[in-house]
Design a protein around this motif. Structure first.
Motif, PDB file in Angstrom:
ATOM      1  N   LEU A  56      38.112  33.160  45.559  1.00  0.00           N
ATOM      2  CA  LEU A  56      38.756  34.038  44.577  1.00  0.00           C
ATOM      3  C   LEU A  56      39.209  33.274  43.335  1.00  0.00           C
ATOM      4  O   LEU A  56      39.306  33.847  42.255  1.00  0.00           O
ATOM      5  CB  LEU A  56      39.945  34.755  45.217  1.00  0.00           C
ATOM      6  CG  LEU A  56      39.598  35.728  46.331  1.00  0.00           C
ATOM      7  CD1 LEU A  56      40.868  36.302  46.936  1.00  0.00           C
ATOM      8  CD2 LEU A  56      38.683  36.835  45.837  1.00  0.00           C
ATOM      9  N   ALA A  57      39.476  31.982  43.483  1.00  0.00           N
ATOM     10  CA  ALA A  57      39.887  31.161  42.348  1.00  0.00           C
ATOM     11  C   ALA A  57      38.703  30.726  41.494  1.00  0.00           C
ATOM     12  O   ALA A  57      38.881  30.091  40.459  1.00  0.00           O
ATOM     13  CB  ALA A  57      40.645  29.933  42.830  1.00  0.00           C
ATOM     14  N   ARG A  74      32.887  25.796  38.247  1.00  0.00           N
ATOM     15  CA  ARG A  74      33.749  26.943  38.489  1.00  0.00           C
ATOM     16  C   ARG A  74      33.130  28.219  37.939  1.00  0.00           C
ATOM     17  O   ARG A  74      32.633  28.253  36.821  1.00  0.00           O
ATOM     18  CB  ARG A  74      35.115  26.708  37.859  1.00  0.00           C
ATOM     19  CG  ARG A  74      36.122  27.719  38.294  1.00  0.00           C
ATOM     20  CD  ARG A  74      37.497  27.318  37.879  1.00  0.00           C
ATOM     21  NE  ARG A  74      38.444  28.230  38.483  1.00  0.00           N
ATOM     22  CZ  ARG A  74      39.735  28.114  38.372  1.00  0.00           C
ATOM     23  NH1 ARG A  74      40.236  27.108  37.699  1.00  0.00           N
ATOM     24  NH2 ARG A  74      40.524  28.971  38.935  1.00  0.00           N
ATOM     25  N   ASP A  75      33.159  29.276  38.740  1.00  0.00           N
ATOM     26  CA  ASP A  75      32.591  30.570  38.374  1.00  0.00           C
ATOM     27  C   ASP A  75      33.655  31.392  37.665  1.00  0.00           C
ATOM     28  O   ASP A  75      34.625  31.832  38.270  1.00  0.00           O
ATOM     29  CB  ASP A  75      32.114  31.281  39.637  1.00  0.00           C
ATOM     30  CG  ASP A  75      31.492  32.630  39.364  1.00  0.00           C
ATOM     31  OD1 ASP A  75      31.208  32.936  38.188  1.00  0.00           O
ATOM     32  OD2 ASP A  75      31.275  33.371  40.338  1.00  0.00           O
ATOM     33  N   THR A  76      33.477  31.634  36.387  1.00  0.00           N
ATOM     34  CA  THR A  76      34.487  32.360  35.616  1.00  0.00           C
ATOM     35  C   THR A  76      34.426  33.862  35.833  1.00  0.00           C
ATOM     36  O   THR A  76      35.356  34.569  35.470  1.00  0.00           O
ATOM     37  CB  THR A  76      34.330  32.056  34.115  1.00  0.00           C
ATOM     38  OG1 THR A  76      33.000  32.400  33.711  1.00  0.00           O
ATOM     39  CG2 THR A  76      34.595  30.585  33.831  1.00  0.00           C
ATOM     40  N   SER A  77      33.358  34.367  36.442  1.00  0.00           N
ATOM     41  CA  SER A  77      33.264  35.810  36.671  1.00  0.00           C
ATOM     42  C   SER A  77      33.980  36.242  37.945  1.00  0.00           C
ATOM     43  O   SER A  77      34.035  37.431  38.242  1.00  0.00           O
ATOM     44  CB  SER A  77      31.792  36.237  36.737  1.00  0.00           C
ATOM     45  OG  SER A  77      31.186  35.717  37.892  1.00  0.00           O
ATOM     46  N   ALA A  78      34.541  35.308  38.690  1.00  0.00           N
ATOM     47  CA  ALA A  78      35.195  35.639  39.963  1.00  0.00           C
ATOM     48  C   ALA A  78      36.468  36.444  39.758  1.00  0.00           C
ATOM     49  O   ALA A  78      36.875  37.193  40.643  1.00  0.00           O
ATOM     50  CB  ALA A  78      35.523  34.367  40.732  1.00  0.00           C
ATOM     51  N   ARG A  79      37.093  36.319  38.621  1.00  0.00           N
ATOM     52  CA  ARG A  79      38.339  37.048  38.376  1.00  0.00           C
ATOM     53  C   ARG A  79      38.121  38.556  38.438  1.00  0.00           C
ATOM     54  O   ARG A  79      38.953  39.297  38.939  1.00  0.00           O
ATOM     55  CB  ARG A  79      38.917  36.662  37.020  1.00  0.00           C
ATOM     56  CG  ARG A  79      40.253  37.312  36.745  1.00  0.00           C
ATOM     57  CD  ARG A  79      40.881  36.679  35.561  1.00  0.00           C
ATOM     58  NE  ARG A  79      41.215  35.311  35.932  1.00  0.00           N
ATOM     59  CZ  ARG A  79      42.362  34.728  35.644  1.00  0.00           C
ATOM     60  NH1 ARG A  79      43.246  35.363  34.957  1.00  0.00           N
ATOM     61  NH2 ARG A  79      42.615  33.501  36.020  1.00  0.00           N
ATOM     62  N   ALA A  80      36.976  39.032  37.954  1.00  0.00           N
ATOM     63  CA  ALA A  80      36.673  40.462  37.994  1.00  0.00           C
ATOM     64  C   ALA A  80      36.108  40.874  39.346  1.00  0.00           C
ATOM     65  O   ALA A  80      36.138  42.037  39.706  1.00  0.00           O
ATOM     66  CB  ALA A  80      35.677  40.806  36.889  1.00  0.00           C
ATOM     67  N   GLY A  81      35.590  39.925  40.096  1.00  0.00           N
ATOM     68  CA  GLY A  81      34.993  40.216  41.394  1.00  0.00           C
ATOM     69  C   GLY A  81      33.481  40.191  41.311  1.00  0.00           C
ATOM     70  O   GLY A  81      32.896  40.570  40.299  1.00  0.00           O
ATOM     71  N   ARG A  94      36.585  44.798  42.786  1.00  0.00           N
ATOM     72  CA  ARG A  94      35.411  45.608  43.087  1.00  0.00           C
ATOM     73  C   ARG A  94      34.132  45.129  42.431  1.00  0.00           C
ATOM     74  O   ARG A  94      33.069  45.503  42.822  1.00  0.00           O
ATOM     75  CB  ARG A  94      35.648  47.070  42.709  1.00  0.00           C
ATOM     76  CG  ARG A  94      36.795  47.676  43.447  1.00  0.00           C
ATOM     77  CD  ARG A  94      36.427  47.883  44.873  1.00  0.00           C
ATOM     78  NE  ARG A  94      37.552  48.442  45.599  1.00  0.00           N
ATOM     79  CZ  ARG A  94      37.701  48.340  46.882  1.00  0.00           C
ATOM     80  NH1 ARG A  94      36.827  47.694  47.586  1.00  0.00           N
ATOM     81  NH2 ARG A  94      38.728  48.860  47.482  1.00  0.00           N
ATOM     82  N   GLY A  95      34.228  44.338  41.380  1.00  0.00           N
ATOM     83  CA  GLY A  95      33.031  43.841  40.737  1.00  0.00           C
ATOM     84  C   GLY A  95      32.494  44.737  39.643  1.00  0.00           C
ATOM     85  O   GLY A  95      31.536  44.393  38.984  1.00  0.00           O
ATOM     86  N   GLU A  96      33.110  45.911  39.426  1.00  0.00           N
ATOM     87  CA  GLU A  96      32.641  46.781  38.350  1.00  0.00           C
ATOM     88  C   GLU A  96      32.916  46.158  36.988  1.00  0.00           C
ATOM     89  O   GLU A  96      32.160  46.349  36.062  1.00  0.00           O
ATOM     90  CB  GLU A  96      33.305  48.160  38.402  1.00  0.00           C
ATOM     91  CG  GLU A  96      32.906  48.991  39.578  1.00  0.00           C
ATOM     92  CD  GLU A  96      33.857  48.826  40.742  1.00  0.00           C
ATOM     93  OE1 GLU A  96      33.507  49.314  41.822  1.00  0.00           O
ATOM     94  OE2 GLU A  96      34.910  48.211  40.596  1.00  0.00           O
ATOM     95  N   ALA A  97      34.012  45.409  36.885  1.00  0.00           N
ATOM     96  CA  ALA A  97      34.367  44.815  35.595  1.00  0.00           C
ATOM     97  C   ALA A  97      33.417  43.697  35.207  1.00  0.00           C
ATOM     98  O   ALA A  97      33.346  43.312  34.055  1.00  0.00           O
ATOM     99  CB  ALA A  97      35.801  44.289  35.624  1.00  0.00           C
ATOM    100  N   ALA A  98      32.648  43.193  36.170  1.00  0.00           N
ATOM    101  CA  ALA A  98      31.707  42.125  35.866  1.00  0.00           C
ATOM    102  C   ALA A  98      30.506  42.648  35.086  1.00  0.00           C
ATOM    103  O   ALA A  98      29.830  41.911  34.404  1.00  0.00           O
ATOM    104  CB  ALA A  98      31.234  41.458  37.156  1.00  0.00           C
TER     105      ALA A  98
END
Length: 112
Positions: A56-57, A74-81, A94-98
């Motif tokens: 998650l980080a 580091r994966d910067t898209s993890a914050r949105a899911g 949920r990953g929709e914001a990605a």
């Protein structure tokens, strides 16, 4: 080398290292060291939670392959899911914001 890079993340390697320590404690517990049962079970929970928190980080990744240059980054898209990611869904991401929606086109009208 495989075309997939499952587990080639900081979260994956850290969780695996703690899980190996868990297995060692449980193996020693089988031959008679009673505290090994408790220590092994605690390390099992620590491995799962630590891997999840690191994912998650941003130190995990979404499913599928990625270029070798991205390993350990580091994966910067993890914050949105990540889309279709069980760990992200557990955290409420949920990953929709990605997925960035397309901007609506505005129609300009000229007068005169």
């Amino acid at each position: 080398m495989s075309q997939y890079d499952e587990g080639h993340t900081v979260a994956g390697w850290t969780g695996a290292a703690v899980a190996v320590a868990c297995s060692a404690c449980l193996a020693v517990a089988v031959v008679g060291w009673t505290p090994g049962w408790y220590l092994g079970l605690v390390l099992l929970v620590v491995a799962a939670v630590l891997t999840w928190v690191l994912h998650l980080a941003g130190w995990g990744k979404a499913a599928g392959s990625r270029p070798r240059a991205a390993w350990g980054v580091r994966d910067t898209s993890a914050r949105a899911g990540h889309p279709d990611c069980f760990a992200c869904r557990l955290a409420g991401r949920r990953g929709e914001a990605a997925v960035v929606p397309k901007r609506a086109r505005t129609v300009e009208t000229r007068t005169g």
